[in-house]
Design a protein around this motif. Structure first.
Motif, PDB file in Angstrom:
ATOM      1  N   GLY A 182      63.316 -12.628  -1.157  1.00 35.88           N
ATOM      2  CA  GLY A 182      63.849 -11.273  -1.131  1.00 35.88           C
ATOM      3  C   GLY A 182      63.566 -10.512   0.148  1.00 35.88           C
ATOM      4  N   HIS A 183      62.741 -11.110   1.027  1.00 40.40           N
ATOM      5  CA  HIS A 183      62.422 -10.411   2.283  1.00 40.40           C
ATOM      6  C   HIS A 183      62.793 -11.224   3.514  1.00 40.40           C
ATOM      7  CE1 HIS A 183      60.262  -6.953   0.660  1.00 40.40           C
ATOM      8  NE2 HIS A 183      59.734  -7.762  -0.225  1.00 40.40           N
ATOM      9  N   GLY A 184      63.254 -12.395   3.373  1.00 45.03           N
ATOM     10  CA  GLY A 184      63.575 -13.200   4.538  1.00 45.03           C
ATOM     11  C   GLY A 184      62.332 -13.464   5.371  1.00 45.03           C
ATOM     12  N   LEU A 185      62.488 -13.458   6.684  1.00 45.49           N
ATOM     13  CA  LEU A 185      61.386 -13.693   7.611  1.00 45.49           C
ATOM     14  C   LEU A 185      60.937 -12.369   8.198  1.00 45.49           C
ATOM     15  CD1 LEU A 185      62.872 -16.774   9.380  1.00 45.49           C
ATOM     16  CD2 LEU A 185      60.603 -16.747   8.397  1.00 45.49           C
ATOM     17  N   ARG A 186      59.649 -12.111   8.127  1.00 47.62           N
ATOM     18  CA  ARG A 186      59.112 -10.870   8.689  1.00 47.62           C
ATOM     19  C   ARG A 186      58.066 -11.195   9.739  1.00 47.62           C
ATOM     20  NH1 ARG A 186      57.397  -7.316   3.585  1.00 47.62           N
ATOM     21  NH2 ARG A 186      56.695  -9.364   2.820  1.00 47.62           N
ATOM     22  N   LEU A 187      58.179 -10.528  10.874  1.00 47.96           N
ATOM     23  CA  LEU A 187      57.320 -10.812  12.023  1.00 47.96           C
ATOM     24  C   LEU A 187      55.985 -10.102  11.878  1.00 47.96           C
ATOM     25  CD1 LEU A 187      57.100 -12.139  14.835  1.00 47.96           C
ATOM     26  CD2 LEU A 187      58.059 -10.015  15.782  1.00 47.96           C
ATOM     27  N   ILE A 188      54.896 -10.860  11.994  1.00 48.50           N
ATOM     28  CA  ILE A 188      53.556 -10.299  11.824  1.00 48.50           C
ATOM     29  C   ILE A 188      52.933  -9.975  13.185  1.00 48.50           C
ATOM     30  CG2 ILE A 188      51.281 -10.643  10.792  1.00 48.50           C
ATOM     31  CD1 ILE A 188      52.580 -12.872   9.065  1.00 48.50           C
ATOM     32  N   HIS A 189      52.790 -10.995  14.004  1.00 49.09           N
ATOM     33  CA  HIS A 189      52.263 -10.842  15.362  1.00 49.09           C
ATOM     34  C   HIS A 189      53.004 -11.804  16.275  1.00 49.09           C
ATOM     35  CE1 HIS A 189      48.800  -8.190  14.812  1.00 49.09           C
ATOM     36  NE2 HIS A 189      48.476  -8.869  13.722  1.00 49.09           N
ATOM     37  N   TYR A 190      52.979 -11.480  17.573  1.00 43.31           N
ATOM     38  CA  TYR A 190      53.537 -12.398  18.537  1.00 43.31           C
ATOM     39  C   TYR A 190      52.748 -12.313  19.830  1.00 43.31           C
ATOM     40  CZ  TYR A 190      56.183  -8.261  20.130  1.00 43.31           C
ATOM     41  OH  TYR A 190      56.544  -7.003  20.575  1.00 43.31           O
ATOM     42  N   SER A 191      53.053 -13.216  20.737  1.00 40.56           N
ATOM     43  CA  SER A 191      52.282 -13.303  21.975  1.00 40.56           C
ATOM     44  C   SER A 191      53.184 -13.722  23.124  1.00 40.56           C
ATOM     45  CB  SER A 191      51.157 -14.329  21.800  1.00 40.56           C
ATOM     46  OG  SER A 191      50.553 -14.642  23.042  1.00 40.56           O
ATOM     47  N   TYR A 192      52.930 -13.133  24.296  1.00 41.88           N
ATOM     48  CA  TYR A 192      53.713 -13.462  25.481  1.00 41.88           C
ATOM     49  C   TYR A 192      53.027 -14.528  26.345  1.00 41.88           C
ATOM     50  CZ  TYR A 192      56.560  -9.321  24.570  1.00 41.88           C
ATOM     51  OH  TYR A 192      57.394  -8.383  24.004  1.00 41.88           O
ATOM     52  N   GLY A 193      51.802 -14.865  25.989  1.00 42.64           N
ATOM     53  CA  GLY A 193      51.079 -15.858  26.765  1.00 42.64           C
ATOM     54  C   GLY A 193      49.605 -15.817  26.414  1.00 42.64           C
ATOM     55  N   ALA A 194      48.852 -16.710  27.013  1.00 46.65           N
ATOM     56  CA  ALA A 194      47.423 -16.795  26.729  1.00 46.65           C
ATOM     57  C   ALA A 194      46.761 -15.447  26.957  1.00 46.65           C
ATOM     58  CB  ALA A 194      46.781 -17.859  27.601  1.00 46.65           C
ATOM     59  N   GLY A 195      45.967 -15.037  25.988  1.00 48.07           N
ATOM     60  CA  GLY A 195      45.233 -13.786  26.075  1.00 48.07           C
ATOM     61  C   GLY A 195      45.967 -12.569  25.564  1.00 48.07           C
ATOM     62  N   SER A 196      47.278 -12.718  25.281  1.00 41.09           N
ATOM     63  CA  SER A 196      48.050 -11.562  24.812  1.00 41.09           C
ATOM     64  C   SER A 196      48.399 -11.694  23.350  1.00 41.09           C
ATOM     65  CB  SER A 196      49.334 -11.410  25.636  1.00 41.09           C
ATOM     66  OG  SER A 196      50.471 -11.891  24.945  1.00 41.09           O
ATOM     67  N   THR A 197      48.312 -10.577  22.623  1.00 43.31           N
ATOM     68  CA  THR A 197      48.824 -10.508  21.261  1.00 43.31           C
ATOM     69  C   THR A 197      49.498  -9.157  21.091  1.00 43.31           C
ATOM     70  OG1 THR A 197      46.764  -9.616  20.358  1.00 43.31           O
ATOM     71  CG2 THR A 197      47.030 -12.016  20.316  1.00 43.31           C
ATOM     72  N   GLU A 198      50.573  -9.145  20.337  1.00 44.89           N
ATOM     73  CA  GLU A 198      51.344  -7.926  20.100  1.00 44.89           C
ATOM     74  C   GLU A 198      51.595  -7.792  18.599  1.00 44.89           C
ATOM     75  OE1 GLU A 198      52.125  -5.970  22.625  1.00 44.89           O
ATOM     76  OE2 GLU A 198      51.514  -7.378  24.207  1.00 44.89           O
ATOM     77  N   LYS A 199      51.666  -6.563  18.134  1.00 46.87           N
ATOM     78  CA  LYS A 199      51.961  -6.327  16.727  1.00 46.87           C
ATOM     79  C   LYS A 199      53.454  -6.468  16.478  1.00 46.87           C
ATOM     80  CE  LYS A 199      48.047  -3.229  15.909  1.00 46.87           C
ATOM     81  NZ  LYS A 199      47.616  -1.880  15.489  1.00 46.87           N
ATOM     82  N   GLY A 200      53.753  -7.131  15.376  1.00 43.76           N
ATOM     83  CA  GLY A 200      55.136  -7.235  14.950  1.00 43.76           C
ATOM     84  C   GLY A 200      55.489  -6.121  13.978  1.00 43.76           C
ATOM     85  N   ASP A 201      56.279  -6.449  12.989  1.00 43.33           N
ATOM     86  CA  ASP A 201      56.760  -5.440  12.049  1.00 43.33           C
ATOM     87  C   ASP A 201      55.796  -5.179  10.891  1.00 43.33           C
ATOM     88  OD1 ASP A 201      59.956  -6.958  12.556  1.00 43.33           O
ATOM     89  OD2 ASP A 201      59.152  -5.152  13.517  1.00 43.33           O
ATOM     90  N   ILE A 202      54.979  -6.169  10.543  1.00 41.93           N
ATOM     91  CA  ILE A 202      54.042  -6.013   9.414  1.00 41.93           C
ATOM     92  C   ILE A 202      52.661  -6.531   9.792  1.00 41.93           C
ATOM     93  CG2 ILE A 202      55.808  -6.035   7.590  1.00 41.93           C
ATOM     94  CD1 ILE A 202      55.023  -9.047   7.189  1.00 41.93           C
ATOM     95  N   PRO A 203      51.966  -5.899  10.739  1.00 35.78           N
ATOM     96  CA  PRO A 203      50.689  -6.429  11.221  1.00 35.78           C
ATOM     97  C   PRO A 203      49.469  -6.095  10.371  1.00 35.78           C
ATOM     98  CG  PRO A 203      51.244  -4.444  12.406  1.00 35.78           C
ATOM     99  CD  PRO A 203      52.402  -4.721  11.480  1.00 35.78           C
ATOM    100  N   ASP A 204      49.605  -5.127   9.459  1.00 41.38           N
ATOM    101  CA  ASP A 204      48.428  -4.658   8.721  1.00 41.38           C
ATOM    102  C   ASP A 204      47.817  -5.771   7.893  1.00 41.38           C
ATOM    103  OD1 ASP A 204      49.790  -1.332   8.045  1.00 41.38           O
ATOM    104  OD2 ASP A 204      48.891  -2.213   9.839  1.00 41.38           O
ATOM    105  N   GLY A 205      46.476  -5.918   8.055  1.00 41.29           N
ATOM    106  CA  GLY A 205      45.758  -6.954   7.314  1.00 41.29           C
ATOM    107  C   GLY A 205      45.684  -8.282   8.038  1.00 41.29           C
ATOM    108  N   TYR A 206      46.285  -8.350   9.211  1.00 41.65           N
ATOM    109  CA  TYR A 206      46.305  -9.587   9.996  1.00 41.65           C
ATOM    110  C   TYR A 206      45.820  -9.333  11.421  1.00 41.65           C
ATOM    111  CZ  TYR A 206      49.667 -11.033   6.386  1.00 41.65           C
ATOM    112  OH  TYR A 206      50.300 -11.304   5.199  1.00 41.65           O
ATOM    113  N   LYS A 207      45.156 -10.328  11.972  1.00 38.71           N
ATOM    114  CA  LYS A 207      44.847 -10.344  13.398  1.00 38.71           C
ATOM    115  C   LYS A 207      45.406 -11.628  13.974  1.00 38.71           C
ATOM    116  CE  LYS A 207      40.557  -7.656  13.232  1.00 38.71           C
ATOM    117  NZ  LYS A 207      39.095  -7.659  13.534  1.00 38.71           N
ATOM    118  N   ALA A 208      45.580 -11.651  15.289  1.00 35.06           N
ATOM    119  CA  ALA A 208      46.073 -12.851  15.947  1.00 35.06           C
ATOM    120  C   ALA A 208      45.216 -13.142  17.169  1.00 35.06           C
ATOM    121  CB  ALA A 208      47.535 -12.684  16.355  1.00 35.06           C
TER     122      ALA A 208
END
Lengths: 110, 114
Positions: free
Chosen positions: B40-66
């Protein structure tokens, strides 16, 4: 805001039938449009994509998709489906971020 | 052939426990992503990264770290797992520009939090 809409949650056809899975999007800039397939219990696999040029693009296993700017659509088609085409199909809009539709489950009956 | 490997494939965790999901890619892609997939929700983005050392918040980051310690590895961390985090998690890698713009997905990790 980019949105991707797949209006049909489920599509059922018989083997040998043609099928069209619909995708509409909203985005004002330059984007890539893609389709992915997900077989049960597996990750998504890339099928095809469009960015520019010929609006009809060919993918693997006989799939093709047609881009229409006027309709903001990127529908996926196959002329003759096989039972192994049963899967969930996701349309996606990408421009640095990728946004997926909710998917269409295709069931191909023998 | 591009390859993304996730581990574990299945995980059962207890509420309040720590869970680490691992992802390794051999594609030399700069970008990596973590999604969860629920009916019912398809795919939802949690976190993403542009390269080593970087992490970015996606659409549903709460409760998660990357964590992205290297080009090849991207982990998703649930410090205090909750039953609402029961889901199937997918890792993906990809690059943008030119003939790229394709994501390569792992096979998924099925997580159950009891």
């Amino acid at each position: 805001t980019q949105t991707v809409s797949q209006s049909d949650a489920h599509v059922t056809v018989f083997e040998g039938d043609s099928v069209e899975l619909r995708c509409n999007y909203s985005y004002g800039g330059s984007i890539y449009l893609s389709w992915y397939i997900q077989h049960h219990g597996r990750g998504l696999q890339f099928l095809l994509k469009y960015y520019s040029g010929n609006p009809v693009v060919q993918g693997v296993n006989g799939f093709e998709a047609e881009f229409s700017k006027s309709d903001s659509s990127f529908h996926l088609r196959k002329a003759s489906v096989h039972w192994s085409d049963s899967a969930v199909y996701f349309c996606a809009v990408n421009n640095n971020r990728i946004f997926f539709g909710d998917g269409t489950q295709l069931v191909v009956k023998p | 052939e591009a390859a993304v490997t996730q581990s574990p494939r299945n995980k059962v965790a207890v509420t309040g426990g720590k869970v680490t999901l691992s992802c390794n890619q051999t594609n030399n892609h700069n970008n990596m992503y973590w999604y969860r997939q629920d009916t019912g929700h398809g795919l939802r983005l949690i976190h993403y990264s542009y390269g080593a050392g970087s992490t970015e918040k996606g659409d549903i980051p709460d409760g998660y770290k990357a964590s992205r310690p290297s080009q090849e590895n991207f982990s998703l961390i649930l410090e205090l797992a909750t039953p609402s985090q029961t889901s199937v998690y997918f890792c993906a890698s990809g690059d943008w520009g030119g003939s790229q713009n394709t994501l390569y997905f792992g096979a998924g990790t099925r997580l159950s939090v009891l």
